[in-house]
Enzyme design. Sequence first.
Site, short mmCIF file in Angstrom:
data_model
loop_
_atom_site.label_atom_id
_atom_site.label_comp_id
_atom_site.label_asym_id
_atom_site.label_seq_id
_atom_site.Cartn_x
_atom_site.Cartn_y
_atom_site.Cartn_z
CD GLU A 1 -3.88 -2.34 7.75
OE1 GLU A 1 -2.62 -2.49 6.46
OE2 GLU A 1 -4.62 -1.70 7.20
CB SER B 1 5.30 -1.30 12.12
OG SER B 1 4.41 -0.42 12.34
CD GLU C 1 -2.88 6.04 6.44
OE1 GLU C 1 -2.62 5.73 5.54
OE2 GLU C 1 -2.03 5.19 6.98
N GLY D 1 2.52 2.71 10.61
CA GLY D 1 3.26 3.80 10.51
C GLY D 1 4.01 4.06 11.75
CG HIS E 1 -5.81 1.52 5.42
ND1 HIS E 1 -5.48 3.06 6.13
CD2 HIS E 1 -5.03 1.59 4.69
CE1 HIS E 1 -3.84 2.74 6.13
NE2 HIS E 1 -3.51 1.60 5.45
N GLY F 1 3.02 -0.95 4.09
CA GLY F 1 2.89 0.48 3.60
C GLY F 1 4.27 0.78 3.86
N GLY F 2 4.74 1.46 4.54
CA GLY F 2 6.19 2.26 4.85
C GLY F 2 7.37 0.98 3.97
CG ASN G 1 -1.87 1.25 1.50
OD1 ASN G 1 -1.70 2.06 0.55
ND2 ASN G 1 -2.77 1.83 2.09
CD1 TRP G 2 3.90 1.12 -2.57
CD2 TRP G 2 3.49 2.04 -4.74
NE1 TRP G 2 5.07 0.31 -3.06
CE2 TRP G 2 4.77 0.95 -4.70
CE3 TRP G 2 3.80 2.91 -5.90
CZ2 TRP G 2 5.55 0.48 -5.50
CZ3 TRP G 2 3.67 2.74 -7.44
CH2 TRP G 2 5.00 1.01 -6.90
CE LYS G 3 0.36 3.36 4.84
NZ LYS G 3 0.21 4.11 5.78
#
Length: 258
Positions: A176, A222, A106, A182, A104, A243-244, A14-16
């Site tokens: 999640e 994470s 976010e 994150g 998600h 993500g990251g 998930n590159w956001k």
Amino acid sequence: MTDSSPRRPLMAANWKMHKTPAETAEFLARLQPLVAANREAARPCDIVVAPPFPCLPAAAAAARGTGIELAGQNMHWESHGAFTGEVSAAMLLAAGCRYVILGHSERRQYFGETDATVNRKLHAALAAGLTPIFCLGETLAQREAGETEAVLREQLERGMLGLAPAQAAVCVIAYEPVWAIGTGKTATPETAAEAHRYLRRRLALLYGEAAAAAQRILYGGSVKPDNIRGLMAQPDIDGALVGGASLDPQAFAALVNF
Ligand code: PEP
């Protein structure tokens, strides 16, 4: 490791709001040789990348013939109309997506998504032929108040409300915990597995034991190359939404090649 699970692992990036089309093409060109052995691995993974919408054409061109699938990061439940800034399921499909990330945290936290809107999106995605990656998870305050199971149950049942068993079976669920996204704070494999077991028990009540046993449940929060093996050693964890660490081809490949 031999594959004793009936479920095929899935690693989703998930590159956001990161990367341009040129960076997307470069990432996929670098990723591809690093994951080439995945197809012959003892436990091959499905590999999914969710770039920002403007990067989908570049991603589709670069991923063609590689087995790497694409996902949208969000979509609207309507098929078309006056919804500035939104995209539809048909648009994602036409852009080469097979999956879509829905619900998600976010989106819930910053863009007002609720269980009801996530439910509408799940119905629309499934009707169009997309595979939803349906995200849910508790906040730190909810965990500390002992509400984790109640929150997961509510998000699961409200999010999947009205889905036919065959539709539910298509969904990939992503647990999640919001406090782990994150933040660098991963849930321990045992904490994550406990939540996955709980979700699978609820799915068994909703759709039956066989369906629950076949449902893929990913962990997200994470995930990094140095914690993936512990997570994947848990029988109820079927992959990761990342993500990251998914922004770097070496790191994401290490997750795929866990
Ligand atoms: C995510 O965005 O779904 C996520 C889990 O992010 P991170 O891996 O950075 O915690």
